[in-house]
Enzyme design. Structure first.
Site, mmCIF file in Angstrom:
data_model
loop_
_atom_site.group_PDB
_atom_site.id
_atom_site.type_symbol
_atom_site.label_atom_id
_atom_site.label_comp_id
_atom_site.label_asym_id
_atom_site.label_seq_id
_atom_site.Cartn_x
_atom_site.Cartn_y
_atom_site.Cartn_z
ATOM 1 N N ASP A 7 0.870 -1.161 0.000
ATOM 2 C CA ASP A 7 0.000 0.000 0.000
ATOM 3 C C ASP A 7 0.922 1.231 0.000
ATOM 4 O O ASP A 7 2.084 1.144 0.392
ATOM 5 C CB ASP A 7 -0.873 -0.053 1.259
ATOM 6 C CG ASP A 7 -1.717 1.174 1.416
ATOM 7 O OD1 ASP A 7 -2.239 1.677 0.409
ATOM 8 O OD2 ASP A 7 -1.876 1.644 2.576
ATOM 9 N N GLU A 9 -0.104 5.023 0.845
ATOM 10 C CA GLU A 9 -0.299 6.004 1.924
ATOM 11 C C GLU A 9 -0.345 5.310 3.287
ATOM 12 O O GLU A 9 -1.064 4.342 3.471
ATOM 13 C CB GLU A 9 -1.600 6.785 1.710
ATOM 14 C CG GLU A 9 -1.517 7.692 0.501
ATOM 15 C CD GLU A 9 -2.839 8.371 0.202
ATOM 16 O OE1 GLU A 9 -3.255 9.223 0.995
ATOM 17 O OE2 GLU A 9 -3.454 8.049 -0.824
#
Ligand SMILES: [Mg+2]
Length: 201
Positions: A7, A9
């Site tokens: 991922d 953020e």
């Protein structure tokens, strides 16, 4: 052959919407999926707030360009790419994520995209597909890769479950408590150790 799906953020860079909210001094933009679980409502609200405040994509990209990856993120990826393919798998948008991914070393980026009008305003968001993270993991597994997934929040859980090895990195307390089946890791050095173990298992 390993692929590590990360991922963006919260795992490699700070939260983009929070940075925009702070820089533009618009606290309403700090609402996240934790406050508004309906993603469609949340995104429409964000786009409405941006347009009410005459904020263009260009303004947001200027803020993003001034952001830096989380401390240690790039070094971690530099190490990891020797042992595993790297795929950044994010529910963010190409227009936001690309400059940050460049700063991290320009790894492959799977994400969504935005529609911009002639004034440079964001008018619409396009999801490439629903459950993109989960389906990406499924398809890569069908290609006989071993999948490691690293995420920090609720929208990562499906991909962590689907992967051969799922890891929570810097999850909020509630996510950590709800998903004790995944190791919760808070430092890159520890993440490196954990992945080293997987690579040699
Ligand atoms: Mg995240």
């Amino acid at each position: 052959m390993f692929i590590t799906c990360l991922d963006l953020e919260g795992v490699l860079i700070p939260e983009i919407w929070i940075a925009v909210a702070k820089r533009m001094k618009i606290p309403e933009l700090e609402i996240t999926t934790r406050d508004e679980p309906d993603y469609d409502k949340l995104m429409k609200k964000r786009i409405e707030i941006l347009n009410m405040n005459n904020i263009t994509l260009n303004d947001i990209q200027t803020i993003i360009k001034s952001m830096t990856p989380l401390l240690g993120a790039k070094e971690f990826l530099d190490w990891l790419q020797e042992y595993s393919e790297i795929l950044i798998l994010t529910d963010s948008y190409r227009e936001f994520a690309k400059p940050m991914v460049k700063a991290l070393g320009n790894y492959a980026l799977f994400c969504h995209n935005l529609e911009i009008n002639e004034e440079g305003k964001i008018v619409k968001y396009n999801l490439r597909l629903r459950n993109m993270k989960k389906i990406t993991i499924q398809k890569l597994k069908e290609l006989n890769f071993v999948l490691i997934a690293v995420g920090d929040s609720y929208n990562d859980i499906e991909m962590l479950k689907e992967a051969d090895f799922g890891i929570l990195f810097r999850p909020p307390e509630n996510v950590k408590a709800e998903y004790p089946q995944f190791p919760s890791i808070f430092e890159y050095a520890e993440l490196k150790e954990n992945i080293k173990e997987i690579l040699t298992s």
